[in-house]
Design a protein around this motif. Structure first.
Motif, PDB file in Angstrom:
ATOM      1  N   GLY A   1       4.599  -5.383   5.536  1.00  0.00           N
ATOM      2  CA  GLY A   1       4.518  -6.572   5.158  1.00  0.00           C
ATOM      3  C   GLY A   1       4.010  -7.167   6.786  1.00  0.00           C
ATOM      4  O   GLY A   1       4.003  -8.464   6.859  1.00  0.00           O
ATOM      5  N   LYS A   2       3.227  -6.574   7.535  1.00  0.00           N
ATOM      6  CA  LYS A   2       2.633  -6.333   8.822  1.00  0.00           C
ATOM      7  C   LYS A   2       1.154  -6.721   8.969  1.00  0.00           C
ATOM      8  O   LYS A   2       0.532  -7.395   9.375  1.00  0.00           O
ATOM      9  CB  LYS A   2       3.139  -5.756  10.107  1.00  0.00           C
ATOM     10  N   ALA A   3       0.825  -5.566   8.049  1.00  0.00           N
ATOM     11  CA  ALA A   3      -0.569  -5.227   8.396  1.00  0.00           C
ATOM     12  C   ALA A   3      -1.090  -4.235   7.012  1.00  0.00           C
ATOM     13  O   ALA A   3      -0.745  -3.531   6.508  1.00  0.00           O
ATOM     14  CB  ALA A   3      -0.839  -4.856   9.271  1.00  0.00           C
ATOM     15  N   ALA A   4      -2.227  -4.834   6.550  1.00  0.00           N
ATOM     16  CA  ALA A   4      -2.535  -3.960   5.380  1.00  0.00           C
ATOM     17  C   ALA A   4      -4.518  -4.279   5.072  1.00  0.00           C
ATOM     18  O   ALA A   4      -4.786  -5.377   5.727  1.00  0.00           O
ATOM     19  CB  ALA A   4      -2.216  -4.846   4.093  1.00  0.00           C
ATOM     20  N   TRP A   5      -5.107  -3.554   4.515  1.00  0.00           N
ATOM     21  CA  TRP A   5      -6.599  -3.641   4.330  1.00  0.00           C
ATOM     22  C   TRP A   5      -7.004  -4.763   3.069  1.00  0.00           C
ATOM     23  O   TRP A   5      -6.570  -5.176   2.018  1.00  0.00           O
ATOM     24  CB  TRP A   5      -6.383  -2.056   4.030  1.00  0.00           C
ATOM     25  N   MET A   6      -7.525  -5.498   3.063  1.00  0.00           N
ATOM     26  CA  MET A   6      -8.306  -5.832   2.751  1.00  0.00           C
ATOM     27  C   MET A   6     -10.498  -5.963   2.565  1.00  0.00           C
ATOM     28  O   MET A   6     -10.531  -4.976   3.308  1.00  0.00           O
ATOM     29  CB  MET A   6      -8.454  -7.679   2.424  1.00  0.00           C
TER      30      MET A   6
ATOM     31  N   LEU B   1      -7.957   1.473 -11.327  1.00  0.00           N
ATOM     32  CA  LEU B   1      -9.013   2.774 -10.404  1.00  0.00           C
ATOM     33  C   LEU B   1      -8.061   2.469  -8.885  1.00  0.00           C
ATOM     34  O   LEU B   1      -8.032   3.665  -8.410  1.00  0.00           O
ATOM     35  CB  LEU B   1     -10.699   1.755 -10.000  1.00  0.00           C
ATOM     36  N   ILE B   2      -8.118   1.838  -8.426  1.00  0.00           N
ATOM     37  CA  ILE B   2      -7.245   1.647  -6.871  1.00  0.00           C
ATOM     38  C   ILE B   2      -5.701   1.549  -6.669  1.00  0.00           C
ATOM     39  O   ILE B   2      -5.138   0.251  -7.584  1.00  0.00           O
ATOM     40  CB  ILE B   2      -8.306   0.822  -5.778  1.00  0.00           C
ATOM     41  N   ASN B   3      -4.898   1.764  -6.223  1.00  0.00           N
ATOM     42  CA  ASN B   3      -3.632   1.628  -6.063  1.00  0.00           C
ATOM     43  C   ASN B   3      -4.037   1.368  -4.726  1.00  0.00           C
ATOM     44  O   ASN B   3      -3.584   1.363  -3.557  1.00  0.00           O
ATOM     45  CB  ASN B   3      -2.835   3.272  -5.908  1.00  0.00           C
ATOM     46  N   LEU B   4      -2.866  -0.934  -5.183  1.00  0.00           N
ATOM     47  CA  LEU B   4      -3.112  -1.466  -3.959  1.00  0.00           C
ATOM     48  C   LEU B   4      -2.570  -0.798  -2.191  1.00  0.00           C
ATOM     49  O   LEU B   4      -2.354  -1.122  -1.763  1.00  0.00           O
ATOM     50  CB  LEU B   4      -2.883  -2.640  -4.417  1.00  0.00           C
ATOM     51  N   LYS B   5      -1.216   0.127  -2.973  1.00  0.00           N
ATOM     52  CA  LYS B   5      -0.626  -0.035  -1.862  1.00  0.00           C
ATOM     53  C   LYS B   5      -1.061   1.329  -1.334  1.00  0.00           C
ATOM     54  O   LYS B   5      -0.130   1.513   0.362  1.00  0.00           O
ATOM     55  CB  LYS B   5       0.620   1.111  -2.747  1.00  0.00           C
ATOM     56  N   GLU B   6      -2.403   1.907  -1.904  1.00  0.00           N
ATOM     57  CA  GLU B   6      -2.922   2.701  -0.432  1.00  0.00           C
ATOM     58  C   GLU B   6      -3.770   2.035   0.351  1.00  0.00           C
ATOM     59  O   GLU B   6      -3.650   2.759   1.197  1.00  0.00           O
ATOM     60  CB  GLU B   6      -4.300   3.584  -1.323  1.00  0.00           C
ATOM     61  N   LEU B   7      -3.904   1.241  -0.063  1.00  0.00           N
ATOM     62  CA  LEU B   7      -3.908   0.429   1.486  1.00  0.00           C
ATOM     63  C   LEU B   7      -3.193  -0.740   1.985  1.00  0.00           C
ATOM     64  O   LEU B   7      -3.411  -1.766   3.390  1.00  0.00           O
ATOM     65  CB  LEU B   7      -4.634  -1.297   0.823  1.00  0.00           C
ATOM     66  N   SER B   8      -2.166  -0.538   2.012  1.00  0.00           N
ATOM     67  CA  SER B   8      -0.875  -0.707   2.638  1.00  0.00           C
ATOM     68  C   SER B   8      -1.345   0.083   4.506  1.00  0.00           C
ATOM     69  O   SER B   8      -0.988   1.462   4.346  1.00  0.00           O
ATOM     70  CB  SER B   8       0.471  -0.808   2.562  1.00  0.00           C
ATOM     71  N   LEU B   9      -0.906  -0.876   5.797  1.00  0.00           N
ATOM     72  CA  LEU B   9      -1.043  -0.237   6.597  1.00  0.00           C
ATOM     73  C   LEU B   9       0.280  -0.301   7.634  1.00  0.00           C
ATOM     74  O   LEU B   9       1.325   1.080   7.292  1.00  0.00           O
ATOM     75  CB  LEU B   9      -1.955  -0.501   7.833  1.00  0.00           C
TER      76      LEU B   9
ATOM     77  N   MET C   1     -14.176  -3.707   5.066  1.00  0.00           N
ATOM     78  CA  MET C   1     -12.821  -3.634   4.829  1.00  0.00           C
ATOM     79  C   MET C   1     -12.272  -4.109   6.220  1.00  0.00           C
ATOM     80  O   MET C   1     -12.436  -3.909   7.964  1.00  0.00           O
ATOM     81  CB  MET C   1     -12.021  -1.678   5.619  1.00  0.00           C
ATOM     82  N   GLU C   2     -10.982  -5.331   6.523  1.00  0.00           N
ATOM     83  CA  GLU C   2     -10.812  -6.115   7.322  1.00  0.00           C
ATOM     84  C   GLU C   2      -8.950  -5.752   7.423  1.00  0.00           C
ATOM     85  O   GLU C   2      -8.732  -6.151   6.365  1.00  0.00           O
ATOM     86  CB  GLU C   2     -10.830  -7.150   7.604  1.00  0.00           C
ATOM     87  N   VAL C   3      -8.636  -6.061   8.371  1.00  0.00           N
ATOM     88  CA  VAL C   3      -7.081  -6.099   8.178  1.00  0.00           C
ATOM     89  C   VAL C   3      -6.951  -6.864   8.188  1.00  0.00           C
ATOM     90  O   VAL C   3      -6.915  -8.053   8.687  1.00  0.00           O
ATOM     91  CB  VAL C   3      -5.712  -5.773  10.021  1.00  0.00           C
ATOM     92  N   MET C   4      -5.588  -7.501   7.452  1.00  0.00           N
ATOM     93  CA  MET C   4      -5.179  -8.809   7.185  1.00  0.00           C
ATOM     94  C   MET C   4      -3.738  -8.872   6.340  1.00  0.00           C
ATOM     95  O   MET C   4      -2.990  -7.401   6.899  1.00  0.00           O
ATOM     96  CB  MET C   4      -5.547  -9.426   5.761  1.00  0.00           C
ATOM     97  N   THR C   5      -2.650  -9.614   6.961  1.00  0.00           N
ATOM     98  CA  THR C   5      -1.743  -9.580   6.234  1.00  0.00           C
ATOM     99  C   THR C   5      -0.870  -9.923   5.309  1.00  0.00           C
ATOM    100  O   THR C   5      -1.337 -10.791   4.658  1.00  0.00           O
ATOM    101  CB  THR C   5      -0.673 -11.385   7.443  1.00  0.00           C
ATOM    102  N   PRO C   6      -0.122  -9.112   4.374  1.00  0.00           N
ATOM    103  CA  PRO C   6      -0.204  -8.646   2.941  1.00  0.00           C
ATOM    104  C   PRO C   6       1.006 -10.180   2.837  1.00  0.00           C
ATOM    105  O   PRO C   6       1.518 -10.803   3.666  1.00  0.00           O
ATOM    106  CB  PRO C   6       0.516  -7.524   2.575  1.00  0.00           C
TER     107      PRO C   6
END
Length: 299
Positions: A143-148, A132-140, A78-83
């Motif tokens: 607009g500023k940070a989310a999981w890749m 399988l995965i709700n991509l919204k669950e990967l939001s931090l 897992m890495e933090v990215m800008t969505p």
């Protein structure tokens, strides 16, 4: 050189290994008429399957899966990215499927295996379309940070049904995944919190698991004349070229059906039989996955 019609007589007179090498298709068909296969399985029986979670200690989620000799190692980092601006409240998943030369004599060093990009595309399509995965669950932070989530799957032994084993390893790795704790650094960026940063305030509430829904399971079958062979080996796939892969979710709904050509037409009755076999196989795989998860919880 053709094979005489009395292949059974020839088989009895010739050494079994020699007959298998010289006339592989006829060798298999001599077993099919008895509703069995050379490895002792029935035509619709899958190989022994196992799943072990936490196979890679340095990964955020991992699993080692075996279907017969086919072996897959899946690891998630897992890495933090800008969505992206078009989906500011969602994270992303990147999937790569690797076939190193150790997995099969047909894979040459320095040359990518032909099957690798095909399986990668199938995996991406299946995991994203299945829900399988709700991509919204990967939001931090919107607009500023989310999981890749980087999912890498390594084929360690390619003995047939590669997609089935790869998909099961991906599902198992996501089942084992723990989302890391993140904090805000001095520059205002969201970063993964290390143990030394225990005093800083976390952006998310501790490590957590993803909520998995509509878990996809697949079964590849060979269509050959009037026969359907479930979970083929690499040898079977090389001799009989018509493959059908059915993907169902955990509720039994069809996610996808994949038939990459082949000389045998896939009639409706054959497809229905493949779907029925996949439904039965999905229940088996769910039980194997549940057992692996409960084993990790006990540990």
């Amino acid at each position: 050189m053709g094979l005489p019609d009395g292949s059974g007589d020839l088989l009895s007179e010739m050494d079994g290994d020699a007959f298998r090498r010289l006339f592989p298709l006829q060798f298999y068909e001599s077993h099919f008429v008895k509703s069995t296969r050379p490895d002792g399985r029935s035509l619709t029986e899958a190989r022994e399957t196992s799943s072990a979670l936490g196979a890679v200690a340095s990964a955020d989620g991992s699993a080692l899966v075996k279907i017969g000799s086919t072996t897959m190692l899946a690891a998630i980092k897992m890495e933090v990215m800008t969505p992206p601006t078009e989906s500011p409240d969602e994270g992303c998943i990147a999937i790569d499927f690797h076939m190193p030369p150790i997995c099969s004599p047909t894979v040459r060093p320095g040359r990518p295996a032909d099957a690798a990009p095909v399986v990668s595309k199938q995996l991406s399509d299946t995991i994203l379309s299945s829900g399988l995965i709700n991509l919204k669950e990967l939001s931090l932070i919107s607009g500023k940070a989310a999981w890749m989530a980087y999912l890498d799957i390594y084929c360690l032994d390619a003995d047939g049904a590669l997609f089935d084993a790869a998909l099961l390893s991906a599902v198992a790795a996501f089942s084992h995944l723990q989302i890391p704790v993140v904090s805000m650094n001095d520059e205002g960026k969201v970063v993964v919190m290390s143990e030394e940063q225990g005093g800083k305030e976390a952006v998310n509430n501790g490590k957590r698991k993803l909520t998995l829904s509509s878990i996809p399971f697949s079964l590849t079958c060979i269509l050959h004349k009037k026969y359907i062979l479930a979970d083929p080996t690499a040898e079977e796939e090389s001799i009989m070229e018509t493959l059908v892969t059915v993907v169902l979710d955990s509720s039994g709904q069809l996610v996808s059906l994949y038939k990459p050509g082949g000389p045998v037409l896939a009639y409706t009755s054959a497809i229905q039989d493949c779907v029925a076999l996949t439904r039965q196989r999905a229940r088996e795989l769910q039980a194997i996955l549940d057992e692996a998860i409960s084993g990790m919880e006990v540990d």
